[in-house]
Scaffold this motif. Structure first.
Motif, short mmCIF file in Angstrom:
data_model
loop_
_atom_site.label_atom_id
_atom_site.label_comp_id
_atom_site.label_asym_id
_atom_site.label_seq_id
_atom_site.Cartn_x
_atom_site.Cartn_y
_atom_site.Cartn_z
N ARG A 83 0.85 -1.18 0.00
CA ARG A 83 0.00 0.00 0.00
C ARG A 83 0.89 1.24 0.00
NH1 ARG A 83 -5.24 -1.26 3.83
NH2 ARG A 83 -5.86 -3.16 2.72
N LYS A 84 0.46 2.25 -0.75
CA LYS A 84 1.26 3.47 -0.89
C LYS A 84 1.65 4.05 0.47
CE LYS A 84 1.20 7.95 -3.22
NZ LYS A 84 0.43 8.81 -4.14
N ASN A 85 0.73 4.02 1.44
CA ASN A 85 1.03 4.61 2.75
C ASN A 85 1.99 3.76 3.59
OD1 ASN A 85 -0.70 2.55 3.51
ND2 ASN A 85 -2.07 3.86 4.70
N ALA A 86 2.35 2.57 3.10
CA ALA A 86 3.28 1.69 3.83
C ALA A 86 4.66 1.61 3.17
CB ALA A 86 2.69 0.30 3.97
N THR A 87 4.85 2.27 2.04
CA THR A 87 6.13 2.11 1.32
C THR A 87 7.32 2.57 2.14
OG1 THR A 87 5.79 4.21 0.14
CG2 THR A 87 5.11 2.18 -1.00
N GLY A 88 7.16 3.62 2.95
CA GLY A 88 8.27 4.10 3.79
C GLY A 88 8.74 3.04 4.76
N PHE A 89 7.81 2.31 5.36
CA PHE A 89 8.14 1.21 6.27
C PHE A 89 9.00 0.17 5.55
CE2 PHE A 89 6.86 -3.16 7.48
CZ PHE A 89 7.41 -3.22 8.74
N TYR A 90 8.57 -0.24 4.36
CA TYR A 90 9.31 -1.28 3.63
C TYR A 90 10.66 -0.76 3.10
CZ TYR A 90 5.01 -3.95 3.99
OH TYR A 90 3.92 -4.63 4.46
N GLU A 91 10.70 0.51 2.71
CA GLU A 91 11.98 1.08 2.25
C GLU A 91 13.02 1.05 3.37
OE1 GLU A 91 10.77 4.12 -1.34
OE2 GLU A 91 10.39 4.79 0.70
N LYS A 92 12.61 1.31 4.60
CA LYS A 92 13.53 1.24 5.74
C LYS A 92 14.10 -0.16 5.93
CE LYS A 92 11.31 4.88 8.40
NZ LYS A 92 10.39 5.12 9.52
N LEU A 93 13.38 -1.17 5.44
CA LEU A 93 13.83 -2.55 5.55
C LEU A 93 14.59 -3.02 4.30
CD1 LEU A 93 10.63 -4.05 7.19
CD2 LEU A 93 12.78 -3.49 8.31
N GLY A 94 14.87 -2.09 3.37
CA GLY A 94 15.68 -2.42 2.21
C GLY A 94 14.91 -2.75 0.95
N TYR A 95 13.61 -2.56 0.94
CA TYR A 95 12.80 -2.83 -0.26
C TYR A 95 12.82 -1.63 -1.19
CZ TYR A 95 11.30 -7.05 1.97
OH TYR A 95 11.31 -8.29 2.55
N LYS A 96 12.74 -1.91 -2.48
CA LYS A 96 12.76 -0.88 -3.51
C LYS A 96 11.46 -0.93 -4.30
CE LYS A 96 17.23 0.05 -2.92
NZ LYS A 96 17.45 0.79 -1.72
N ILE A 97 10.96 0.26 -4.66
CA ILE A 97 9.79 0.33 -5.53
C ILE A 97 10.20 -0.06 -6.94
CG2 ILE A 97 8.16 1.93 -6.63
CD1 ILE A 97 8.08 3.46 -3.94
N VAL A 98 9.38 -0.92 -7.55
CA VAL A 98 9.64 -1.38 -8.92
C VAL A 98 8.39 -1.05 -9.74
CG1 VAL A 98 10.15 -3.39 -10.36
CG2 VAL A 98 11.05 -3.28 -8.04
N GLY A 99 8.52 -0.14 -10.67
CA GLY A 99 7.39 0.18 -11.53
C GLY A 99 6.55 1.33 -11.01
N GLU A 100 5.40 1.49 -11.66
CA GLU A 100 4.51 2.61 -11.41
C GLU A 100 3.45 2.26 -10.36
OE1 GLU A 100 4.93 5.64 -12.93
OE2 GLU A 100 6.76 4.72 -13.76
N GLU A 101 2.85 3.29 -9.81
CA GLU A 101 1.74 3.13 -8.88
C GLU A 101 0.58 2.46 -9.60
OE1 GLU A 101 -1.39 6.22 -7.01
OE2 GLU A 101 0.70 6.66 -6.51
N PHE A 102 -0.16 1.60 -8.89
CA PHE A 102 -1.34 0.95 -9.45
C PHE A 102 -2.41 0.84 -8.36
CE2 PHE A 102 1.38 -2.38 -7.80
CZ PHE A 102 0.50 -3.26 -7.18
N THR A 103 -3.63 0.57 -8.77
CA THR A 103 -4.73 0.45 -7.82
C THR A 103 -5.08 -1.03 -7.63
OG1 THR A 103 -5.61 2.59 -8.47
CG2 THR A 103 -7.13 1.10 -7.34
N GLU A 104 -5.18 -1.43 -6.36
CA GLU A 104 -5.59 -2.79 -6.01
C GLU A 104 -6.49 -2.66 -4.78
OE1 GLU A 104 -2.99 -6.62 -6.23
OE2 GLU A 104 -2.64 -5.73 -4.26
N VAL A 105 -7.53 -3.44 -4.72
CA VAL A 105 -8.55 -3.34 -3.66
C VAL A 105 -8.90 -1.89 -3.35
CG1 VAL A 105 -8.20 -5.64 -2.66
CG2 VAL A 105 -6.88 -3.72 -1.76
N THR A 106 -9.09 -1.12 -4.39
CA THR A 106 -9.54 0.28 -4.37
C THR A 106 -8.52 1.30 -3.86
OG1 THR A 106 -10.58 0.38 -2.15
CG2 THR A 106 -11.93 -0.55 -3.94
N ILE A 107 -7.28 0.90 -3.54
CA ILE A 107 -6.30 1.87 -3.04
C ILE A 107 -4.97 1.75 -3.78
CG2 ILE A 107 -7.28 2.18 -0.74
CD1 ILE A 107 -5.42 0.12 0.32
#
Length: 138
Positions: free
Chosen positions: A105-129
């Motif tokens: 979820r877009k609002n959780a990306t900061g949490f995952y980035e702190k753990l070493g995860y990288k965004i791959v690709g463009e934003e998309f909608t899933e389960v309405t968010i």
């Protein structure tokens, strides 16, 4: 690690409903839950109380996808999610996976980035968010 269909699994489903589905007006179908039978189910507990959970779903022999990450309301930001992620990564590594991916979820990306995860690709909608595909080499 918990078994599909166990009492602990049903607690996990209830937590996921409360945190991830109900706010969006969504429910799990029996078909949704049956599809999870081969997944790895991970939960954090304090005595009998579930604190958080997540699942790992194999994409291919090298890649596993994190799904349904949820931490009980009031406990978010206290390190439970980080511990669940570290445990999930260790399980994935031990089983020979090289990449862990997720739809974050877009609002959780900061949490995952702190753990070493990288965004791959463009934003998309899933389960309405809004979501991003994120991944990390294990």
């Amino acid at each position: 690690m918990i078994d599909h269909g166990s009492n602990e699994y049903h607690q996990m489903v209830e937590l996921r409903k409360l945190i991830l589905r109900k706010p969006l007006g969504l429910e799990f179908s029996e078909e949704d839950l049956q599809k999870e039978e081969q997944d790895l189910h991970i939960a954090a507990y304090e005595e009998e109380n579930i604190l958080g959970c997540c699942m790992l779903t194999e994409i291919d022999p090298q890649t596993v996808r994190l799904r349904q990450m949820a931490v009980k309301s009031g406990l978010q930001g206290k390190g439970i999610g980080r511990v669940l992620m570290q445990f999930a990564e260790n399980i994935a590594r031990d089983r020979g996976y090289k990449v862990l991916t997720m739809h974050a979820r877009k609002n959780a990306t900061g949490f995952y980035e702190k753990l070493g995860y990288k965004i791959v690709g463009e934003e998309f909608t899933e389960v309405t968010i809004a979501h991003y595909n994120m991944e990390k080499q294990l």
